[in-house]
Design a protein around this motif. Structure first.
Motif, PDB file in Angstrom:
ATOM      1  N   LEU A 193    -113.685  -0.611 -58.953  1.00  0.00           N
ATOM      2  CA  LEU A 193    -113.272  -0.785 -57.909  1.00  0.00           C
ATOM      3  C   LEU A 193    -112.793  -2.674 -57.973  1.00  0.00           C
ATOM      4  CD1 LEU A 193    -113.136  -0.786 -54.679  1.00  0.00           C
ATOM      5  CD2 LEU A 193    -115.832  -2.050 -54.648  1.00  0.00           C
ATOM      6  N   ALA A 194    -113.094  -3.586 -58.807  1.00  0.00           N
ATOM      7  CA  ALA A 194    -112.588  -4.905 -59.641  1.00  0.00           C
ATOM      8  C   ALA A 194    -111.012  -4.887 -59.709  1.00  0.00           C
ATOM      9  CB  ALA A 194    -113.602  -5.776 -60.499  1.00  0.00           C
ATOM     10  N   VAL A 195    -110.940  -4.004 -60.642  1.00  0.00           N
ATOM     11  CA  VAL A 195    -109.545  -3.549 -61.332  1.00  0.00           C
ATOM     12  C   VAL A 195    -108.791  -2.750 -60.811  1.00  0.00           C
ATOM     13  CG1 VAL A 195    -107.633  -2.347 -62.823  1.00  0.00           C
ATOM     14  CG2 VAL A 195    -110.518  -3.445 -63.257  1.00  0.00           C
ATOM     15  N   TRP A 196    -109.378  -2.229 -59.140  1.00  0.00           N
ATOM     16  CA  TRP A 196    -107.828  -1.329 -58.459  1.00  0.00           C
ATOM     17  C   TRP A 196    -108.270  -2.831 -57.539  1.00  0.00           C
ATOM     18  CZ3 TRP A 196    -109.289  -1.641 -53.369  1.00  0.00           C
ATOM     19  CH2 TRP A 196    -108.328  -1.146 -51.955  1.00  0.00           C
ATOM     20  N   SER A 197    -108.651  -4.359 -56.707  1.00  0.00           N
ATOM     21  CA  SER A 197    -109.053  -4.542 -56.015  1.00  0.00           C
ATOM     22  C   SER A 197    -107.904  -5.428 -56.404  1.00  0.00           C
ATOM     23  CB  SER A 197    -109.737  -5.037 -56.177  1.00  0.00           C
ATOM     24  OG  SER A 197    -111.078  -4.815 -55.719  1.00  0.00           O
ATOM     25  N   PHE A 198    -107.909  -6.262 -58.200  1.00  0.00           N
ATOM     26  CA  PHE A 198    -106.129  -7.204 -57.790  1.00  0.00           C
ATOM     27  C   PHE A 198    -105.096  -6.617 -58.506  1.00  0.00           C
ATOM     28  CE2 PHE A 198    -109.570  -7.152 -61.878  1.00  0.00           C
ATOM     29  CZ  PHE A 198    -108.354  -6.926 -62.837  1.00  0.00           C
ATOM     30  N   SER A 199    -105.071  -4.891 -58.417  1.00  0.00           N
ATOM     31  CA  SER A 199    -104.274  -4.568 -59.140  1.00  0.00           C
ATOM     32  C   SER A 199    -102.800  -3.843 -57.419  1.00  0.00           C
ATOM     33  CB  SER A 199    -104.219  -3.353 -59.958  1.00  0.00           C
ATOM     34  OG  SER A 199    -105.048  -3.831 -60.708  1.00  0.00           O
ATOM     35  N   PRO A 200    -101.353  -4.937 -58.936  1.00  0.00           N
ATOM     36  CA  PRO A 200    -101.284  -5.577 -59.677  1.00  0.00           C
ATOM     37  C   PRO A 200    -101.398  -5.888 -59.577  1.00  0.00           C
ATOM     38  CG  PRO A 200     -99.159  -4.851 -58.840  1.00  0.00           C
ATOM     39  CD  PRO A 200    -100.347  -3.598 -58.040  1.00  0.00           C
ATOM     40  N   PRO A 201    -101.726  -7.681 -60.318  1.00  0.00           N
ATOM     41  CA  PRO A 201    -101.884  -9.001 -60.074  1.00  0.00           C
ATOM     42  C   PRO A 201    -100.382  -9.298 -59.335  1.00  0.00           C
ATOM     43  CG  PRO A 201    -102.456  -8.902 -62.393  1.00  0.00           C
ATOM     44  CD  PRO A 201    -102.000  -7.286 -61.814  1.00  0.00           C
ATOM     45  N   SER A 202     -99.487  -9.768 -59.175  1.00  0.00           N
ATOM     46  CA  SER A 202     -98.166 -10.287 -58.671  1.00  0.00           C
ATOM     47  C   SER A 202     -98.232  -9.722 -57.422  1.00  0.00           C
ATOM     48  CB  SER A 202     -96.938  -9.218 -59.845  1.00  0.00           C
ATOM     49  OG  SER A 202     -97.312  -8.575 -59.128  1.00  0.00           O
ATOM     50  N   GLN A 203     -99.312  -8.902 -56.585  1.00  0.00           N
ATOM     51  CA  GLN A 203     -99.306  -8.361 -55.240  1.00  0.00           C
ATOM     52  C   GLN A 203    -100.610  -9.206 -54.853  1.00  0.00           C
ATOM     53  OE1 GLN A 203     -97.454  -4.565 -54.652  1.00  0.00           O
ATOM     54  NE2 GLN A 203     -95.426  -4.994 -55.643  1.00  0.00           N
ATOM     55  N   LYS A 204    -101.748  -9.121 -55.176  1.00  0.00           N
ATOM     56  CA  LYS A 204    -102.550  -8.941 -55.023  1.00  0.00           C
ATOM     57  C   LYS A 204    -104.044 -10.238 -54.836  1.00  0.00           C
ATOM     58  CE  LYS A 204    -103.237  -4.477 -53.680  1.00  0.00           C
ATOM     59  NZ  LYS A 204    -104.568  -3.700 -54.205  1.00  0.00           N
ATOM     60  N   THR A 206    -115.083 -22.314 -54.258  1.00  0.00           N
ATOM     61  CA  THR A 206    -115.273 -20.227 -53.680  1.00  0.00           C
ATOM     62  C   THR A 206    -115.639 -20.028 -54.698  1.00  0.00           C
ATOM     63  OG1 THR A 206    -113.882 -20.688 -51.547  1.00  0.00           O
ATOM     64  CG2 THR A 206    -112.897 -18.184 -53.008  1.00  0.00           C
ATOM     65  N   THR A 207    -114.324 -20.232 -56.264  1.00  0.00           N
ATOM     66  CA  THR A 207    -114.706 -19.640 -57.245  1.00  0.00           C
ATOM     67  C   THR A 207    -115.956 -19.526 -57.654  1.00  0.00           C
ATOM     68  OG1 THR A 207    -112.466 -20.212 -57.963  1.00  0.00           O
ATOM     69  CG2 THR A 207    -113.525 -19.275 -59.889  1.00  0.00           C
ATOM     70  N   LEU A 208    -116.560 -20.589 -58.048  1.00  0.00           N
ATOM     71  CA  LEU A 208    -118.390 -20.506 -58.197  1.00  0.00           C
ATOM     72  C   LEU A 208    -118.519 -19.501 -57.447  1.00  0.00           C
ATOM     73  CD1 LEU A 208    -119.733 -22.283 -59.606  1.00  0.00           C
ATOM     74  CD2 LEU A 208    -120.427 -24.117 -57.513  1.00  0.00           C
ATOM     75  N   PHE A 209    -118.707 -19.788 -56.217  1.00  0.00           N
ATOM     76  CA  PHE A 209    -119.686 -18.620 -54.774  1.00  0.00           C
ATOM     77  C   PHE A 209    -119.647 -17.384 -55.666  1.00  0.00           C
ATOM     78  CE2 PHE A 209    -121.157 -16.203 -51.363  1.00  0.00           C
ATOM     79  CZ  PHE A 209    -122.320 -17.279 -50.951  1.00  0.00           C
ATOM     80  N   PHE A 210    -118.167 -16.876 -56.068  1.00  0.00           N
ATOM     81  CA  PHE A 210    -118.452 -15.021 -56.160  1.00  0.00           C
ATOM     82  C   PHE A 210    -118.192 -15.067 -57.823  1.00  0.00           C
ATOM     83  CE2 PHE A 210    -115.170 -15.493 -52.908  1.00  0.00           C
ATOM     84  CZ  PHE A 210    -115.462 -14.616 -52.309  1.00  0.00           C
ATOM     85  N   GLY A 211    -118.297 -16.479 -58.314  1.00  0.00           N
ATOM     86  CA  GLY A 211    -118.681 -16.169 -60.430  1.00  0.00           C
ATOM     87  C   GLY A 211    -120.294 -15.945 -60.006  1.00  0.00           C
ATOM     88  N   LEU A 212    -121.331 -16.605 -59.498  1.00  0.00           N
ATOM     89  CA  LEU A 212    -122.220 -16.811 -59.445  1.00  0.00           C
ATOM     90  C   LEU A 212    -123.092 -15.557 -58.980  1.00  0.00           C
ATOM     91  CD1 LEU A 212    -123.009 -20.422 -57.941  1.00  0.00           C
ATOM     92  CD2 LEU A 212    -123.722 -19.875 -60.439  1.00  0.00           C
ATOM     93  N   ILE A 213    -122.393 -15.249 -58.133  1.00  0.00           N
ATOM     94  CA  ILE A 213    -123.079 -13.486 -57.389  1.00  0.00           C
ATOM     95  C   ILE A 213    -122.564 -12.396 -58.807  1.00  0.00           C
ATOM     96  CG2 ILE A 213    -122.224 -11.548 -56.082  1.00  0.00           C
ATOM     97  CD1 ILE A 213    -122.211 -13.689 -53.505  1.00  0.00           C
ATOM     98  N   SER A 214    -121.158 -13.022 -59.489  1.00  0.00           N
ATOM     99  CA  SER A 214    -120.772 -11.456 -60.113  1.00  0.00           C
ATOM    100  C   SER A 214    -121.913 -11.982 -61.830  1.00  0.00           C
ATOM    101  CB  SER A 214    -119.217 -11.190 -60.914  1.00  0.00           C
ATOM    102  OG  SER A 214    -119.228 -12.339 -60.992  1.00  0.00           O
ATOM    103  N   ASN A 215    -122.131 -13.151 -61.819  1.00  0.00           N
ATOM    104  CA  ASN A 215    -123.118 -13.452 -62.822  1.00  0.00           C
ATOM    105  C   ASN A 215    -124.177 -12.423 -63.051  1.00  0.00           C
ATOM    106  OD1 ASN A 215    -122.304 -14.390 -65.816  1.00  0.00           O
ATOM    107  ND2 ASN A 215    -124.537 -15.996 -64.457  1.00  0.00           N
ATOM    108  N   VAL A 216    -125.124 -12.594 -61.836  1.00  0.00           N
ATOM    109  CA  VAL A 216    -126.534 -11.926 -62.112  1.00  0.00           C
ATOM    110  C   VAL A 216    -126.291 -10.643 -62.218  1.00  0.00           C
ATOM    111  CG1 VAL A 216    -128.216 -11.730 -60.067  1.00  0.00           C
ATOM    112  CG2 VAL A 216    -126.840 -13.382 -60.151  1.00  0.00           C
ATOM    113  N   PHE A 217    -124.948  -9.976 -61.413  1.00  0.00           N
ATOM    114  CA  PHE A 217    -125.282  -8.567 -61.590  1.00  0.00           C
ATOM    115  C   PHE A 217    -124.394  -8.215 -63.406  1.00  0.00           C
ATOM    116  CE2 PHE A 217    -122.110  -4.991 -62.729  1.00  0.00           C
ATOM    117  CZ  PHE A 217    -122.614  -3.705 -62.226  1.00  0.00           C
ATOM    118  N   THR A 218    -124.075  -8.861 -64.007  1.00  0.00           N
ATOM    119  CA  THR A 218    -123.677  -8.912 -65.002  1.00  0.00           C
ATOM    120  C   THR A 218    -124.557  -9.032 -66.498  1.00  0.00           C
ATOM    121  OG1 THR A 218    -122.620 -10.643 -65.071  1.00  0.00           O
ATOM    122  CG2 THR A 218    -121.404  -9.059 -64.532  1.00  0.00           C
ATOM    123  N   LEU A 244    -112.803 -11.787 -60.463  1.00  0.00           N
ATOM    124  CA  LEU A 244    -111.233 -11.843 -60.138  1.00  0.00           C
ATOM    125  C   LEU A 244    -110.535 -10.917 -58.396  1.00  0.00           C
ATOM    126  CD1 LEU A 244    -109.004 -13.141 -60.929  1.00  0.00           C
ATOM    127  CD2 LEU A 244    -108.104 -11.304 -62.150  1.00  0.00           C
ATOM    128  N   GLY A 245    -111.238  -9.598 -59.110  1.00  0.00           N
ATOM    129  CA  GLY A 245    -111.892  -8.624 -57.712  1.00  0.00           C
ATOM    130  C   GLY A 245    -111.938  -9.087 -56.771  1.00  0.00           C
TER     131      GLY A 245
END
Length: 518
Positions: free
Chosen positions: A18-29, A482-494, A394-395
């Motif tokens: 789902l994350a890869v789909w969200s930012f593919s293709p990167p030039s457009q998303k 913004t990046t810090l906020f989402f990075g913290l959430i994803s870091n707990v998951f991973t 990134l997603g």
């Protein structure tokens, strides 16, 4: 255990896909900010005194007109942006004047008698503060509508500075700087006024009035006269407009009877009613179309006009298009000054992207090398969880439409550090459990269970800090937050879910009692 592991791996794969789909293709998303895409950065000063003076002038004119209807003749004069003077009030009409003045001005102005039939009206201090704030807010809303119609992706228009009268405007990808500044700063004050006399030179028009402009009229130049010039072609117009740009419902680019570019407009219901009454009672008179205190044209009224009208003049197609744009978005409540301007080239933004990606890759490589050296094969586990953390982050950014900025890239690099920190906590706890002679499965389970609260606690504290940074920070700080906020959430998951699933996957392939490389 295998059934439990199977659904864990499916969750990890689904989230990653789902994350890869969200930012593919990167030039457009992936939406890039000004510092990465290039564009225009402006700091605008809002001249709030203009709005105060306009309200003071309007209040004085309305009071004078209302008194005239009651057969009380007075003169008015604006003293400064927040006060005006009324002079010549007859003693016999003093009470009637006070009653009428209070009904029209008491909500916003304090009245002070100066004697001899003179009064000074001063805007109340709280109203001054309120009007200044409203002026900045209205300017922000107007500029937002204008830049949105320019087709700029992810523009930033927000209050700026401690004076509360500045606006920051960032237009990523904007290449036509001159046109952007023209459209953003154009006041576009549209007024339709009845023509008293003209066109003619200044002296001819004012000769019947002793060379002075009457109090209830305005002397306005046409487009052929240079601004500020005393020579050229002028019109003598009624001071009070029939309608203004605030009465417009829409504006669009069209052509006139000679197939030249023009701007047609449609009025709202209230404006249409007033325009219909005024044109019906003034058939045969000229109606001047005044834009930013210049007469664009002055056609004759041949019949009642209600909902539609047209602005003609010596427009190019681009000028007509820009005029219709600013009229649709509304006029600015005050003039703007350009206090700061920076143009960021797209090549500089591309260099920043390359440098940020390179820094992230080098950081990830060095961290992986350290983890492999210190934690042996478990370092691969850390590498996978950190890499997935970046992918999911990134997603998140792409799916939610967050704009990537240079400080945001710094947030990505910080995310690598946070991922390492979480894995170190987990690995050290597992080592401690192994030292108590527990088996690999029991040590890993106990290590993750006991470190979970610590990880959640530290991440919640950082999330609160990120929230404050976003709430009170400006553009660059917000990008980092913004990046810090989402990075913290994803870091707990991973670090907790993904890393544990990888350990369990590795152990599922080994016989009971096998050691873990950590």
């Amino acid at each position: 255990m295998y059934k439990n592991l199977r659904w864990k791996l499916l969750v990890v794969l689904a989230v990653t896909a789902l994350a890869v789909w969200s930012f593919s293709p990167p030039s457009q998303k992936i939406k890039l900010g000004l510092d990465l895409k290039g564009g225009l950065h402006l700091v605008l000063g809002v001249q709030t005194d203009d709005a105060l003076k306009l309200e003071t002038d309007t209040t004085a004119a309305q009071l004078q007109s209302a008194l005239k209807d009651e057969s009380v003749t007075v003169t008015t004069k604006t003293i400064d942006p927040t006060s005006f003077e009324v002079d010549g009030v007859p003693a016999a009409s003093d009470q009637a004047f006070r009653t009428l003045a209070d009904s029209q001005t008491s909500g916003s102005y304090d009245r002070d008698a100066r004697g001899g039939g003179a009064y000074v009206f001063k805007m109340k201090p709280n109203i001054v503060v309120q009007r200044r704030a409203e002026t900045v807010t209205q300017a922000i809303q107007t500029i937002e509508r204008r830049v949105n119609e320019l087709g700029v992706s992810e523009p930033v228009v927000m209050p700026y500075g401690a004076r509360n009268d500045q606006i920051i405007v960032q237009l990523p990808g904007m290449s036509d700087v001159a046109r952007a500044k023209e459209i953003i700063g154009k006041t576009a004050v549209l007024e339709l006024k009845l023509v008293q006399a003209g066109p003619a030179d200044r002296a001819t028009l004012l000769a019947p009035y002793g060379g002075q402009v009457p109090a209830d009229m305005d002397l306005v130049p046409d487009t052929s006269t240079a601004p500020g010039s005393t020579t050229g072609s002028f019109y003598l117009l009624q001071h009070v407009p029939v309608i203004t740009g605030r009465d417009l419902r829409s504006a669009r680019t069209t052509t006139d009877q000679y197939n030249a570019p023009a701007v047609s407009f449609t009025l709202n219901s209230d404006g249409a009613a007033r325009f219909g009454r005024a044109t019906a009672s003034n058939i045969g008179r000229g109606l001047a179309i005044v834009l930013d205190n210049q007469v664009m044209s002055a056609p004759r009224i041949d019949g009642a006009i209600t909902t539609d009208g047209q602005i003609t003049g010596r427009f190019t197609q681009q000028e007509a298009s820009d005029l219709s744009l600013v009229l649709r978005s509304g006029s600015l409540p005050a003039s703007l000054t350009y206090e700061e301007q920076q143009e960021v080239g797209p090549s500089l933004g591309a260099d920043s992207i390359r440098a940020g990606i390179l820094a992230s890759l080098i950081g990830l490589a060095l961290v992986t090398a350290f983890m492999l050296t210190y934690y042996k094969l478990s370092g691969l586990n850390a590498f996978v969880s950190i890499a997935l953390n970046l992918v999911i982050l990134l997603g998140f950014m792409s799916y939610l439409g967050a704009v990537m900025t240079l400080p945001g890239i710094a947030g990505f690099i910080l995310t690598i550090g946070m991922g390492v920190d979480s894995n170190v906590l987990i690995f050290e706890r597992i080592r401690e459990e192994l030292e108590t002679n527990k088996g690999a499965r029991q040590a890993i389970a106990a290590g993750f269970d006991r470190v979970f609260i610590t990880i959640v606690d530290t991440h919640v504290s950082s999330l609160i800090a990120a929230g404050f940074l976003f709430q009170f920070g400006t553009g660059p700080i917000r990008g980092f937050a913004t990046t810090l906020f989402f990075g913290l959430i994803s870091n707990v998951f991973t670090s907790v879910f993904v890393s544990r699933a990888l350990f369990e996957l590795e152990l599922s392939k080994r016989r009971a009692g096998a050691a873990v490389s950590i």
